[in-house]
Structure formats: structure tokens, C-alpha cells
Write an enzyme that holds these catalytic residues in place. Structure first.
Site, PDB file in Angstrom:
ATOM      1  CG  ASN A   9      39.276  40.685  65.283  1.00  0.00           C
ATOM      2  OD1 ASN A   9      38.882  41.816  64.991  1.00  0.00           O
ATOM      3  ND2 ASN A   9      40.497  40.255  64.992  1.00  0.00           N
ATOM      4  CG  HIS A  95      44.844  40.084  64.956  1.00  0.00           C
ATOM      5  ND1 HIS A  95      45.141  39.754  63.649  1.00  0.00           N
ATOM      6  CD2 HIS A  95      43.832  39.270  65.332  1.00  0.00           C
ATOM      7  CE1 HIS A  95      44.316  38.780  63.258  1.00  0.00           C
ATOM      8  NE2 HIS A  95      43.508  38.471  64.261  1.00  0.00           N
ATOM      9  CD  GLU A  97      43.908  39.721  60.240  1.00  0.00           C
ATOM     10  OE1 GLU A  97      43.205  40.635  60.686  1.00  0.00           O
ATOM     11  OE2 GLU A  97      43.478  38.562  60.022  1.00  0.00           O
ATOM     12  CD  GLU A 165      43.542  35.175  66.649  1.00  0.00           C
ATOM     13  OE1 GLU A 165      42.337  34.982  66.706  1.00  0.00           O
ATOM     14  OE2 GLU A 165      44.053  36.108  66.000  1.00  0.00           O
ATOM     15  N   GLY A 171      41.471  32.604  58.875  1.00  0.00           N
ATOM     16  CA  GLY A 171      40.759  32.889  57.630  1.00  0.00           C
ATOM     17  C   GLY A 171      40.999  31.862  56.537  1.00  0.00           C
ATOM     18  N   GLY A 223      35.931  35.334  60.975  1.00  0.00           N
ATOM     19  CA  GLY A 223      34.885  35.228  59.952  1.00  0.00           C
ATOM     20  C   GLY A 223      33.524  34.806  60.493  1.00  0.00           C
TER      21      GLY A 223
HETATM   22  P1  13P Z   1      39.067  33.517  61.450  1.00  0.00           P
HETATM   23  O1  13P Z   1      38.118  33.017  62.522  1.00  0.00           O
HETATM   24  O2  13P Z   1      38.388  34.173  60.305  1.00  0.00           O
HETATM   25  O3  13P Z   1      40.034  32.447  61.049  1.00  0.00           O
HETATM   26  O4  13P Z   1      39.940  34.688  62.133  1.00  0.00           O
HETATM   27  C1  13P Z   1      40.550  34.467  63.355  1.00  0.00           C
HETATM   28  C2  13P Z   1      41.079  35.746  63.867  1.00  0.00           C
HETATM   29  O5  13P Z   1      42.003  36.308  63.322  1.00  0.00           O
HETATM   30  C3  13P Z   1      40.425  36.333  65.030  1.00  0.00           C
HETATM   31  O6  13P Z   1      41.164  37.399  65.551  1.00  0.00           O
END
Ligand code: 13P
Length: 242
Positions: A9, A95, A97, A165, A171, A223
Site C-alpha cells: 500500500n 483502511h 487512515e 492492521e 508506521g 513503508g
Molecule cells: P506500515 O507498514 O508503514 O506500518 O503501514 C501499514 C499499512 O498501513 C498498510 O496498509
């Protein structure tokens, strides 16, 4: 699902030029790698050029979101039919976010998933608890509720994949332990028995252990999916899982 699925992603990173350079390098690096399904999820403007770059490969291209209506006055949204026409294989929905920053709810997540699946797209639907919810001992209750909302609308659909997640692991470099991931995945699977990816600070050195858990069917990588070397190393690690 044939193998472990590793999906990158990219979030709001990589415009069309950078995305094409990345896709070409990834294509060459993972050519001939068996035992893993790979997907990338570029931002909307990079979808078409990345699709062209990966044409004829087994690397799938997913969008990061999709709207529930077929068309209409929904400024800034994109319909499933438009993604389908482009040749996109699927979309992420719900997601954290989107849930935290853009008002996404269990209901809108389920509606987006249903519309995409009805259009023939595959779906990666995300669930996961916040740090406060985990500290309050509510992890299982939260992921069951989020999964139940999707299950109620979509049911057991062959195009559906879930992603666990934990919000506190995204992150942050804080990864759920393999046991934490396994417990949450088992709770999710008890509600909806579809493939379940783990996401949250997945790196090459923790991929095998996390994805080797019985109820973990792959990873949704943020990331570490932005750099060819680390994303390819994650795919290679996943391919080693028996
Ligand atoms: P990270 O791998 O940066 O922690 O992000 C995970 C994520 O939100 C994938 O959708």
C-alpha cells in the site's frame, strides 16, 4: 488463495513517473518468484501507467479506495466500474487512515466492499484496534464488530480478503507479536472465514514469522513497500513459508 499474498500500500507516495520506475524494477526483481502472490496499490494517478508497466506479469494492481455508488455527484470519489475499465484488479477499503482521517465507518467500508465485489473487483478490507482499545482489552470485540459489519453486507465472497492492521502498529515500527497477530486473526476468522493479511510495520526480517502463523495469509505492507529492495525481500521471505 494460491499462495501467501503480499500487497504494497503506497498510500500518498509516488506519482506516475516514480511509480513506473518502481514497478519496472520490482517486475525484474521478482520475475520467476513462486509461492507468493504480489499486489501493489498506487495512488489513483499512477494506476494506468503502473498497469501498463506490469502488463503480462503476475503482479496485481489495486486501488486504495473505491466508492459504493455506480456514479453520481460525489466529488473526489472513484467508482468501481471506472477502476474495472482501467484494468485494476481490486481495491483496499476501510483502511484505518480512511477511518481516522476521512470519516470512514464500518457501514461505508462494507458498502464500498460490496460495490467493488459486485463489479468483479477483488477487495482488501481493513480492520484493527487503536492503542486505547487494545489497552482497554477490547481488541477482539472491535475486530469482531468491524468484521461483522462487512460479513453482514458481503458474506463469504471469494473475492474478499481482510487485513488486520492494529492502528498502533502502522508506521510506528511497533509490530504486533506473532502471537498477538494470530489471536486477532483467529477472532476475525471466527466471524468471516476468508484470507486475512497482517499489516503494521511489516519488514523483511519479521515477514516469515508473522506470515507463518496459522491464521495469517499474507501481509499488507506500507513503508517497506516503497523501496524495491525491502518490498522484494518481503515477497522473497513470504515465498519461503512452507
Ligand atoms: P506500515 O507498514 O508503514 O506500518 O503501514 C501499514 C499499512 O498501513 C498498510 O496498509
Amino acid at each position: 488463495m494460491p499462495g501467501v499474498l503480499i500487497a504494497g500500500n503506497w498510500k500518498m507516495f509516488k506519482g506516475p513517473g516514480e511509480a513506473v520506475t518502481f514497478a519496472a524494477a520490482l517486475r525484474d526483481r521478482v520475475a520467476g518468484l513462486d509461492g507468493v502472490d504480489i499486489a501493489v496499490c498506487p495512488p489513483y494517478p499512477a494506476l494506468a501507467p503502473v498497469l501498463r508497466t506490469l502488463d503480462g506479469t503476475s503482479i496485481a494492481v489495486y486501488a486504495q479506495n473505491v466508492h459504493w455508488e455506480a456514479e453520481g455527484a460525489y466529488t473526489g470519489e472513484v467508482a468501481a466500474s471506472m477502476l474495472h475499465e482501467l484494468g485494476v484488479a481490486g481495491a483496499i477499503v476501510g483502511h484505518s487512515e480512511r477511518r481516522q482521517l476521512f470519516g470512514e465507518t464500518d457501514e461505508t467500508t462494507a458498502a464500498r466492499a460490496a460495490a467493488a465485489l459486485a463489479e468483479g473487483l477483488r477487495v482488501i478490507a481493513c480492520v484493527g484496534e487503536t492503542a486505547e482499545e487494545r489497552d482497554a482489552g477490547q481488541t477482539e470485540e472491535v475486530v469482531r464488530r468491524q468484521t461483522g459489519a462487512i460479513a453482514d453486507v458481503v458474506g463469504l465472497h471469494e473475492g474478499l480478503v481482510l487485513a488486520y492492521e492494529p492502528v498502533w502498529a502502522i508506521g510506528t515500527g511497533k509490530t504486533a507479536t506473532p502471537a498477538m497477530a494470530q489471536d486477532a486473526h483467529a477472532a476475525i476468522r471466527s466471524v468471516l472465514d476468508v484470507p486475512i493479511l497482517y499489516g503494521g510495520s511489516v519488514k523483511p526480517d519479521n515477514t516469515e514469522e508473522l506470515c507463518g502463523q496459522p491464521d495469517v495469509d499474507g501481509a499488507l505492507v506500507g513503508g517497506a513497500s516503497l523501496v524495491v529492495d525491502s518490498f522484494a525481500a518481503i515477497c522473497e521471505a513470504a515465498a519461503r513459508i512452507p
